[in-house]
Design a protein around this motif. Structure first.
Motif, mmCIF file in Angstrom:
data_model
loop_
_atom_site.group_PDB
_atom_site.id
_atom_site.type_symbol
_atom_site.label_atom_id
_atom_site.label_comp_id
_atom_site.label_asym_id
_atom_site.label_seq_id
_atom_site.Cartn_x
_atom_site.Cartn_y
_atom_site.Cartn_z
ATOM 1 N N ARG A 207 3.096 -1.703 8.933
ATOM 2 C CA ARG A 207 3.150 -0.319 9.407
ATOM 3 C C ARG A 207 3.729 0.593 8.324
ATOM 4 O O ARG A 207 4.520 0.171 7.498
ATOM 5 N N ARG A 208 3.316 1.846 8.397
ATOM 6 C CA ARG A 208 3.790 2.809 7.400
ATOM 7 C C ARG A 208 5.264 3.101 7.610
ATOM 8 O O ARG A 208 5.730 3.302 8.716
ATOM 9 N N THR A 209 5.975 3.106 6.509
ATOM 10 C CA THR A 209 7.383 3.473 6.494
ATOM 11 C C THR A 209 7.511 4.758 5.685
ATOM 12 O O THR A 209 7.014 4.827 4.556
ATOM 13 N N LYS A 210 8.133 5.764 6.287
ATOM 14 C CA LYS A 210 8.302 7.017 5.556
ATOM 15 C C LYS A 210 9.136 6.769 4.319
ATOM 16 O O LYS A 210 10.119 6.042 4.338
ATOM 17 N N GLY A 211 8.706 7.401 3.240
ATOM 18 C CA GLY A 211 9.370 7.185 1.958
ATOM 19 C C GLY A 211 10.093 8.417 1.476
ATOM 20 O O GLY A 211 10.821 9.056 2.220
ATOM 21 N N HIS B 91 4.835 7.258 0.964
ATOM 22 C CA HIS B 91 5.180 6.355 2.054
ATOM 23 C C HIS B 91 4.676 4.958 1.711
ATOM 24 O O HIS B 91 3.721 4.805 0.958
ATOM 25 N N SER B 92 5.299 3.944 2.284
ATOM 26 C CA SER B 92 4.912 2.580 1.943
ATOM 27 C C SER B 92 4.497 1.789 3.174
ATOM 28 O O SER B 92 4.841 2.136 4.298
ATOM 29 N N TYR B 93 3.745 0.753 2.903
ATOM 30 C CA TYR B 93 3.356 -0.222 3.924
ATOM 31 C C TYR B 93 3.951 -1.559 3.484
ATOM 32 O O TYR B 93 3.460 -2.182 2.550
ATOM 33 N N LEU C 191 0.860 -1.178 0.000
ATOM 34 C CA LEU C 191 0.000 0.000 0.000
ATOM 35 C C LEU C 191 0.897 1.228 0.000
ATOM 36 O O LEU C 191 1.893 1.273 0.720
ATOM 37 N N THR C 192 0.559 2.195 -0.818
ATOM 38 C CA THR C 192 1.329 3.437 -0.864
ATOM 39 C C THR C 192 0.439 4.589 -0.427
ATOM 40 O O THR C 192 -0.701 4.709 -0.861
#
Length: 188
Positions: free
Chosen positions: A71-75, A52-54, A32-33
């Motif tokens: 969890r969301r990872t800052k991109g 950001h990515s999941y 998921l973006t």
């Protein structure tokens, strides 16, 4: 998401998030973006898009029989329009919806304005300048303030729209009075 930016020299920039140039820009495990167009940072060097990515691969939390959590990872952040270019921006459209518009020489946040206008006045077919003036008058009446703030619109633009709306209303009222006078002259 498609972001279109129109400039005063008729230049049009278009950004399409569905067509990244790298095959897997956020990694193989991205499920998921989350895209953010950061209008709140216009004064900090321009208009930015963050991606950001999941990530759904690798380790995940296990608690009993619960579903694993990604969890969301800052991109990455992408500069869509620099601070210098923002001086020439006329319109920003995200997925077909106008979000930022230059009005009387200043950029206004249409999203914030439209949300407040809808909440207070409902929908309207009036032009943007008239809608700004109408919301101002409504906010004056409900808040009791002489000069209430209008979300997304700076005070100078509000004041100019209010003056123009009042002038147009006065001219319209004057024309209506003249029209009624003409009717009386023909014996109605």
């Amino acid at each position: 998401m498609i972001v279109k930016i129109t400039y005063d020299d008729q230049r049009l920039d278009m950004f399409d998030t569905s067509t990244f140039t790298a095959a897997l820009p956020l990694g193989k495990g991205n499920m998921l973006t989350n895209f953010e167009v950061r209008f709140d940072r216009l004064g900090e060097g321009g208009l930015w898009l963050a991606a950001h990515s999941y990530q759904a691969c690798g380790e995940h939390e296990e608690e009993d029989d619960d579903i694993p959590v990604a969890r969301r990872t800052k991109g990455w952040s992408f500069l869509l329009s620099s601070a210098e270019e923002l001086e020439h921006v006329e319109l920003v459209v995200v997925d077909g919806e106008a979000i930022i518009k230059r009005v009387l020489g200043r950029l206004i946040d249409l999203q914030s304005f439209d949300e407040a206008a809808y909440e207070c006045k409902g929908t309207s077919s009036a032009g943007l300048h008239a809608r700004i003036a109408e919301l101002y008058e409504y906010m004056q009446a409900i808040s009791g303030e002489d000069s209430p703030s209008i979300p997304g619109v700076d005070k100078e633009t509000v004041a100019a729209c209010v003056r123009a709306h009042a002038k147009a209303q006065a001219e319209s009222d004057k024309e209506s009075e003249q029209d009624w006078g003409d009717v009386d002259e023909v014996g109605w």
